[in-house]
Structures are given as C-alpha cells and as structure tokens.
Design a protein around this motif. Structure first.
Motif, PDB file in Angstrom:
ATOM      1  N   ALA A 200     -41.673 -30.536  -0.708  1.00  4.19           N
ATOM      2  CA  ALA A 200     -41.902 -31.427   0.308  1.00  4.19           C
ATOM      3  C   ALA A 200     -40.892 -32.638  -0.230  1.00  4.19           C
ATOM      4  CB  ALA A 200     -43.212 -32.062   0.190  1.00  4.19           C
ATOM      5  N   ALA A 201     -40.659 -32.980  -1.489  1.00  2.79           N
ATOM      6  CA  ALA A 201     -39.903 -33.997  -1.984  1.00  2.79           C
ATOM      7  C   ALA A 201     -38.387 -33.695  -1.508  1.00  2.79           C
ATOM      8  CB  ALA A 201     -39.950 -34.267  -3.305  1.00  2.79           C
ATOM      9  N   LEU A 202     -38.084 -32.194  -1.648  1.00  2.67           N
ATOM     10  CA  LEU A 202     -36.584 -32.026  -0.907  1.00  2.67           C
ATOM     11  C   LEU A 202     -36.447 -32.151   0.480  1.00  2.67           C
ATOM     12  CD1 LEU A 202     -36.281 -28.689  -3.101  1.00  2.67           C
ATOM     13  CD2 LEU A 202     -34.881 -30.877  -3.525  1.00  2.67           C
ATOM     14  N   LEU A 203     -37.606 -31.894   1.210  1.00  4.28           N
ATOM     15  CA  LEU A 203     -37.487 -32.208   2.715  1.00  4.28           C
ATOM     16  C   LEU A 203     -37.511 -33.621   3.094  1.00  4.28           C
ATOM     17  CD1 LEU A 203     -39.597 -29.644   4.790  1.00  4.28           C
ATOM     18  CD2 LEU A 203     -37.377 -29.734   4.454  1.00  4.28           C
TER      19      LEU A 203
ATOM     20  N   LEU B  92     -39.177 -38.889  -6.531  1.00  2.00           N
ATOM     21  CA  LEU B  92     -40.031 -38.439  -7.827  1.00  2.00           C
ATOM     22  C   LEU B  92     -41.170 -37.675  -7.284  1.00  2.00           C
ATOM     23  CD1 LEU B  92     -40.438 -38.231 -11.043  1.00  2.00           C
ATOM     24  CD2 LEU B  92     -42.159 -40.186 -10.563  1.00  2.00           C
ATOM     25  N   SER B  93     -41.484 -36.457  -7.481  1.00  2.00           N
ATOM     26  CA  SER B  93     -42.323 -35.382  -7.173  1.00  2.00           C
ATOM     27  C   SER B  93     -43.325 -35.228  -8.448  1.00  2.00           C
ATOM     28  CB  SER B  93     -41.777 -34.123  -6.680  1.00  2.00           C
ATOM     29  OG  SER B  93     -42.816 -33.180  -6.535  1.00  2.00           O
TER      30      SER B  93
ATOM     31  N   VAL C 253     -31.526 -38.014  -5.363  1.00  2.00           N
ATOM     32  CA  VAL C 253     -31.757 -37.410  -6.806  1.00  2.00           C
ATOM     33  C   VAL C 253     -33.293 -37.009  -6.658  1.00  2.00           C
ATOM     34  CG1 VAL C 253     -31.747 -37.695  -9.234  1.00  2.00           C
ATOM     35  CG2 VAL C 253     -29.937 -38.670  -7.956  1.00  2.00           C
ATOM     36  N   VAL C 254     -33.628 -35.841  -6.607  1.00  3.83           N
ATOM     37  CA  VAL C 254     -34.963 -35.316  -6.309  1.00  3.83           C
ATOM     38  C   VAL C 254     -35.331 -34.904  -7.697  1.00  3.83           C
ATOM     39  CG1 VAL C 254     -36.563 -34.000  -5.011  1.00  3.83           C
ATOM     40  CG2 VAL C 254     -34.600 -34.957  -4.048  1.00  3.83           C
ATOM     41  N   ILE C 255     -36.348 -35.500  -8.112  1.00  4.39           N
ATOM     42  CA  ILE C 255     -36.763 -34.855  -9.451  1.00  4.39           C
ATOM     43  C   ILE C 255     -38.492 -34.596  -9.374  1.00  4.39           C
ATOM     44  CG2 ILE C 255     -37.273 -35.724 -11.855  1.00  4.39           C
ATOM     45  CD1 ILE C 255     -35.658 -38.261 -11.045  1.00  4.39           C
TER      46      ILE C 255
END
Length: 382
Positions: free
Chosen positions: A157-160, A102-103, A175-177
């Motif tokens: 940054a959450a994707l990295l 979670l971002s 699962v990046v939100i």
C-alpha cells in the motif's frame, strides 16, 4: 511510468538485495527456532536481523553525523536500508522533491511494556509518526514523511501511495521503507490466534501448520522517469477491502479477487510470468487466495510464496517481496516455494517445486491482512 530505480533488503538472509536474492535462489532459509525469548513459554520459529551487523552498518552510515538521538532497532534498520538503497543513485535525499514513506504495522510497540528498555527512549518513540520523522530527519528530508499502516498489506500500500504522490507532480522521487521487528506483543498476539508454527512454514502445502514471523527492513526508490529502459516498473495496483472479519479472510476471496481484477485490467494475462502470493501457510489465507485465483481464471499461472525464506515480515513484506519478485522477473525465472510438497487447497494452482525459466514480462504481488484488506500489484519489464 513509475520505475524502480533503487532497492535494498536487510533481513536474516543478508544486508543487500543481491545477497538476499542470491540466498533465496539457493534455497537458504532464514528462519530458526527461538526458545525462552520474551519470557514466552512456547518456542516459536522466526527470522531475525543480525544485531551486530546492524550496529556495524549503522555506525558506518552515521559516522559523519553528530547524532544525539537514541534510535531503536526499527529506526536503525530503516535508516541503514534506505541509505544502502540510495547509495547507488545520484539522489539528494534532502532535496525538497524527495518524499519518504514509512510502512510498518507495529513500529516500536515494545515500548508499551514500559520495562527497562523503554527508559532509553522518549515517550514519543512509540508513535509511528515519530519513527518516520526520525528516519526521514536522518537524511535531512525537507518534507513531512508519510506513514502507511494497514495491516499486512502496508508495504505494498505504501508503494501505491508513493506512486500517487509522484503522479501528482509534487515529487520526483519516493523512498519507500517497509519495516517491522520482533517483539513480545507481536509473537504473543499471533500465538493467541493459534496461528504460529514451531516448524518452518509450508505455504499452500497439505501439511502446513501455521505461519512464522520475520523481521526485516526493505526499501524501494520510485521515480516517474521518461527514460525507463532497463528498469522494472510498477505498472498498476489496486486495494480492495471486503470487511469480512477483524482477522479472518473472506470465504469467497472477494477482496483479493476484486483487487486482482482491477490491477490486471488492461494487462495481457498471457504474459504473466508468475504470481507471488501472500502465502502465509495458514489454512484460511491459503484457501482464500486459491479461491480468488480460481475466480480470476489464473490457476495455470505459476504461484509462489516467499514466507518460507523470511517468515511473514509484516510491514516490510510488501516491499521485501516486491524486490525479490522483480529481480526474479528481470532475470527471467520463477522462484520455488520453500517447504512446499503437496497442494493443500481446494482450487489447486501451479506451485513450482524447482526454479523455472520464463520470458514473460509481468508478475503480480498479492497480500492480504486483518480487517479484510487486500492488494494486488503488477510489475513489468520495460
């Protein structure tokens, strides 16, 4: 190779990636002027998720569950976005090989006001870890979710962070939100910097007058899959912090330049279709990005910003703008920048005023944030 196998966007422009992308291509702006909201005396331009549609979608998704939790708008938007992204995959989100990330920059910061709205929620709802726990828990997640909160680069940054977790071998899917919603705290905070415009923002334009805030939830599902044909890939990325100032961008573009330099190492820059810049339409951010691009020798690469369609969606921006950018790259087009007319930076780069066509295979997503944080991601056709 890290591949993007599912995505979703919930914003003022729609409740699917397809609808949002279609509206951006058509030049639809999701921003509007708000007056009297949060008892703030000055009007402000912003974008907002349709509350009724959000409730309808949440009820549909949660109808089979026995829920005794009162979710906030931020949590509902996160759940709906993730559910819609997962819908067209065969992923079991409760599998122990699935990680939720979670971002968000502010989470449920509105609860700090302790007004009547706060009475509906537990005290722990104000913590970012609790929102992440509730969102992942809705899907029966077995793993403790990660929270990434690093100012405006949070989503990217959450994707990295997710990519690193996948490459560790501990997980098969991430699962990046990315999510943030409007609040008095956010609006008054940016007003205190005199950074908000009462007009639709105009990134890079000589007559720009400030940024707009937007709310959104966006999801990207990542996987390290051996069969990558037909997918977009997260090829590389880098974070660099120049620690210039608590809120002011570097006058030399140092952190952004170093992030670009690292992310583009090994990439054939002649195959760069476009750069989706942070492009907030503030004087110093736009200027800083022009300096970084000049130092990298990229002034001839088409540059766009998506802030004129959505506003600055804070913790959602890195995810949302990556979804839109990868869809454009997949289709072979470069999107125009809403509101742009005349270049207004000292290192003039190429900002298309109309949609362009391209056959190149890479694009870059740039973001920068308070505290001097900067990130660059490279996405590629596989």
């Amino acid at each position: 190779m890290t591949t993007l196998i599912g995505d979703n966007i919930i914003s003022a422009l729609g409740f699917s990636s397809e609808e949002n992308y279609r509206n951006v291509k058509a030049g639809v702006c999701g921003l509007k002027l708000f007056s009297g909201r949060y008892d703030i005396p000055e009007p402000f331009m912003a974008s907002e998720i349709d509350n009724e549609l959000l409730e309808e979608n949440f009820k549909l998704i949660s109808s089979s569950k026995n829920i005794d939790i009162n979710y906030t708008k931020l949590e509902k938007a996160s759940i709906v976005s993730a559910a819609l992204a997962l819908k067209n995959t065969d992923i079991d989100p409760s599998d122990e090989r699935v990680l939720f990330v979670l971002s968000t920059t502010k989470g449920n910061v509105f609860l700090l006001d302790k007004d009547e709205n706060a009475l509906h929620y537990s005290d722990s709802h104000v913590y970012l870890w609790r929102s992440a726990e509730l969102v992942a828990g809705f899907f029966g997640a077995k793993n403790t979710p990660l929270v990434v909160s690093n100012a405006c680069i949070s989503g990217a940054a959450a994707l990295l962070a997710a990519q690193r977790e996948l490459r560790s071998g501990r997980y098969d899917y991430a699962v990046v939100i990315g999510v943030d919603v409007l609040s008095k705290f956010i609006i008054t905070g940016f007003q205190s910097f005199k950074a908000l415009s009462q007009e639709v923002c105009r990134p890079f334009d000589a007559n720009r007058s400030g940024l707009n805030i937007g709310e959104a939830a966006a999801t990207i599902i990542l996987s390290e899959q051996p069969d990558t044909k037909g997918y977009m890939s997260l090829t590389s990325g880098a974070i660099r912090n120049d620690a210039n100032h608590i809120s002011g961008p570097s006058r030399t573009g140092e952190g952004s330049y170093l992030a670009l330099q690292s992310a583009l190492g090994g990439i054939d820059v002649s195959q760069l279709a476009f750069i989706c810049a942070h492009g907030t339409a503030t004087l110093y951010n736009d200027e800083m990005e022009s300096i970084a691009l000049a130092r990298m020798g990229l002034l001839n690469v088409p540059v766009n910003s998506l802030k004129g369609y959505f506003g600055h969606t804070l913790g959602a921006a890195g995810v949302l703008e990556s979804v839109i950018s990868t869809r454009a790259l997949s289709e072979g087009i470069v999107l125009k920048t809403y509101g742009f007319e005349t270049i207004g930076v000292t290192n003039p780069f190429f900002v298309p005023k109309e949609i362009l066509h391209t056959q190149k295979k890479h694009c870059v997503k740039m973001l920068s944030g308070f505290g001097g944080c900067n990130i660059a991601l490279v996405f590629s056709k596989t």
